[in-house]
Design a protein around this motif. Structure first.
Motif: not given
Length: 760
Positions: A507, A510, A514, A581-582, A585, A588, A619-620, A625
């Motif tokens: 996390k 990610i 970002s 979007l961030v 993610k 998620c 995830i990418a 979704i």
């Protein structure tokens, strides 16, 4: 080679014998003086202890004599006789008392009391005039005039040294006594009488004899005036001038010790101890030659011991060196086997082994280069596993494998950051792996941090272990790293948040990605914190936390239908919520983290068995979704169906949850009532529920009530107070505080917010 071997062996033997000889010579020159000093100290201590024993015994007898004198002063019979010396009955009674004192104290030979007023002397056997008394008790060295002066004087205490006392008028007898004269009563300025004690000298001589262990020795006691109270024998040097000078000097020195006196014929060693009670000096005299004889014996013993030690040591050195030389022959054979050329020329065994080791070291260097390259690849795989969330517990992080590849993250906080070097890679053509190595050197001087190359060929990912979780401390460290990395060239740093669990490193990664994207707004060549991008969890949907808890509870229960329902609600929330979007993610990530974490607890197989892309970085790989939702459903279906079949305690837990759902909104609900319902003690019930769900009963009930209140606030216009009472709360203000701590809003503002969203 054999002659060389022999010369080398004997060279070693000679060298070690010389090494042994050096300390032996040093010991020879130092031990004699040392043992002489030690012997003197031990002898002094021994003799002083003997004298101290005599001193203590004499002091005790003198103290007893003072106690006798005190008793006499307090004796009413004696006092009555002294007040009425003409009363013969009183005199006879007093004489009996004196006999009792003599009988009770064996060191007292006679007690006499001189009455000044009547010039009479009362003894234990009769009453005499002073003239008759001095005729009966005659001293060899104490004339009548001096004797009368002491008796009629005011001196509180007088001691006459040992003297020959002749007593009797007809057949007389002689006895050596020490005479004590005390004023009566004691410490009186104008005494009415004097008490005379005759103490046998033999009592003190016996004590002094116990200190003598050799011929030629003697002992004596000297008072504060330098008079000899008693002595063991009359040695000629006692009256010599050197001894008198020594005894006078001792009077002004320490309370114990030793000295040497020189006489015309001999040297004597004098030991002395002073009494703190009487001030008497207890002296013991030993002929100096006796001590030297003992030292001569020690000197001879030391010489013999050193010679024996040298001979034995030389033999041991020879045999041990010969035994130790055997491995050298084995080395020679090993060298002959591994490197025959090493024995060419004039090399001996050691030189040949050196030649072989140099060759092996060169080969080992090449192997190390290959191992380091392989270790670097293992480190990259290990760090990728960290970012993918493949480690659940802290003990998995620092295991033996991590130590072998040189990684150690002690925590307790973790984060990820990305250093972007686009200009260096594109314009100056510096390889990314070189930048990674230089950056890691900069970082590891201050923190536990390791770098891995990003898929983006311009960036390096930094995985860090931190001791503090404060953002200011984290930002300061990254700023320092950024400043130090400027020597490499311009770079932009994107930093994720700091987390206390290992699985949240993905996390943080990610978030770092970002943050780096925000360089378009913030600018390049600086540190960009994710917390400064505005993409915080504060912007997440309000009910997201409750939905995540419901999902975790369903996973613990292995309730596939409940899991599917929770996933549907979470996915619908992500679709309908107005988030970036961030943020989606990251949510998620949280969902995957919860599912994979609970899945790993319930299965011995890793998550990759059911889905190879079930990690945080992958995830990418999902384009929508909905694809992610299908993958999560498939994972849960494969894992938790089998897990539920194996569980034997879920029916009990399901019954408990059903009971809570039916009764938690009433005021009668309590842990005590619930424990009675399930035939368990309250403590056992609480422990079982916490073990199965990860929550205690109160927290679970509170969460259920909060969800119900949220639903009623969104879907009805009923008054807030009525809603609160329906879920079982009586204190509105207390409930409002709990509600705000969970949702961040008061019940009224929560209703306003959702009603406004419904209108929009």
């Amino acid at each position: 080679m054999n002659s060389r071997k022999s010369s080398l062996l004997y060279k070693y033997v000679l060298f070690y014998i010389i090494v042994l000889l050096i300390p032996i010579v040093v010991v020879w020159f130092t031990s004699y003086n040392y043992f002489t000093q030690v012997l003197k100290e031990e002898l002094t201590l021994e003799e002083v202890n003997r004298l101290t024993h005599v001193k203590d015994s004499v002091d005790e007898r003198n103290s007893n004599l003072l106690r006798v004198m005190s008793n006499l002063s307090l004796n009413r019979v004696i006092s009555a006789a002294l007040q009425a010396p003409e009363d013969k009955f009183q005199i006879l009674t007093a004489q009996l008392e004196l006999k009792n004192y003599i009988a009770n104290y064996d060191f007292i030979n006679e007690v006499s009391i001189y009455i000044k007023n009547s010039h009479q002397v009362m003894t234990s056997v009769g009453e005499y005039s002073i003239d008759l008394y001095s005729d009966i008790y005659r001293y060899s060295n104490w004339d009548k005039v001096s004797f009368y002066q002491i008796l009629n004087g005011t001196e509180p205490q007088y001691i006459h040294p040992a003297d020959t006392l002749t007593f009797g008028t007809g057949e007389s007898s002689n006895k050596r006594v020490i005479t004590y004269v005390f004023s009566y009563p004691t410490n009186s300025t104008y005494p009415v009488a004097k008490v005379i004690f005759h103490v046998d000298e033999d009592k003190l001589v016996y004590l002094l004899k116990n200190t003598i262990s050799r011929t030629g020795e003697t002992a004596l006691i000297i008072d504060q005036q330098g008079r000899i109270i008693t002595s063991l024998q009359d040695a000629p040097y006692i009256s010599s001038e050197p001894f008198i000078q020594i005894s006078n000097s001792i009077s002004n020195q320490a309370s114990m010790g030793s000295q040497i006196i020189e006489t015309s014929n001999s040297r004597q060693l004098v030991f002395y101890v002073r009494s703190n009670v009487t001030g008497w000096l207890y002296i013991r005299i030993v002929p100096y030659m006796q001590i030297m004889e003992k030292l001569g014996g020690i000197k001879y013993s030391i010489l013999v011991a050193l010679l024996i030690t040298f001979c034995v040591g030389a033999l041991i050195i020879y045999f041990l060196t010969k035994i130790s030389y055997n491995p050298i022959k084995q080395i020679k054979e090993l060298v002959r086997t591994l490197e025959p050329n090493a024995l060419n020329g004039n090399r001996n065994e050691i030189e040949s082994a050196k030649y072989l080791l140099l060759n092996l070291a060169e080969r080992n260097s090449h192997l190390n280069d290959e191992i380091i390259h392989n270790r670097q690849a293992q480190r990259d795989i290990y760090l990728q596993g960290l970012l993918k969330g493949q480690f659940d517990r802290f003990d998995e992080l620092n295991n033996k494998s991590a130590d072998e590849i040189g990684i150690k993250l002690t925590g307790p906080y973790f984060s990820a950051a990305i250093f972007h070097f686009s200009k260096l890679v594109d314009d100056e053509h510096i390889p990314l792996h070189r930048l990674k190595g230089m950056l890691e050197q900069v970082i590891q001087h201050a923190e536990e941090g390791y770098c891995i190359e990003s898929l983006d060929r311009h960036a390096v990912i930094l995985v860090m272990s931190l001791s503090e979780s404060t953002e200011s401390n984290y930002r300061n460290k990254l700023s320092n790293f950024h400043s130090n990395s400027q020597i490499l060239g311009p770079c932009t740093v994107g930093a994720g948040n700091v987390y206390s669990t290992i699985r949240d490193l993905g996390k943080s990664y990610i978030e770092a990605l970002s943050s780096l994207d925000y360089s378009f707004i913030k600018g390049k060549n600086q540190v960009i914190m994710f917390s400064h991008t505005g993409l915080n969890e504060d912007n997440y949907p309000i009910n997201m936390k409750a939905l995540m808890e419901n999902l975790r509870m369903a996973l613990k229960l292995s309730d596939v239908s409940q899991i599917a329902d929770c996933l549907d609600k979470l996915i619908d929330t992500l679709k309908t919520a107005n988030m970036s979007l961030v943020a989606v993610k990251l949510l998620c990530f949280d969902i995957i983290n919860v599912i994979v974490g609970e899945g790993n607890k319930k299965s011995v197989e890793p998550a990759s068995k059911w889905n190879p892309h079930m990690d945080m970085i992958s995830i990418a790989n999902y384009e929508t979704i909905d694809e992610l939702s299908v993958a999560l459903r498939s994972y849960c279906l494969n894992l938790f169906v089998d897990s539920r079949k194996e569980s034997s305690c879920n029916d009990q837990l399901t019954s408990m949850l059903t009971y809570i759902g039916e009764n938690c909104f009433t005021f009668e609900f309590s842990i005590q009532n619930m424990a009675q319902h399930f035939n368990m003690s309250p403590s056992r019930l609480s422990h079982y529920f916490k073990d199965q769900t990860g929550q205690n009963i109160i927290d679970y009930v509170t969460l259920q009530k909060m969800e119900t209140v949220q639903s009623m606030l969104r879907d009805s216009d009923e008054h807030v107070k009525n809603i609160i009472e329906k879920v079982g709360f009586s204190d509105v203000s207390s409930f409002s505080r709990k509600f705000k701590s969970i949702t961040g809003l008061t019940p009224g503002k929560y209703r306003q917010l959702h009603q406004r969203k419904a209108v929009e």
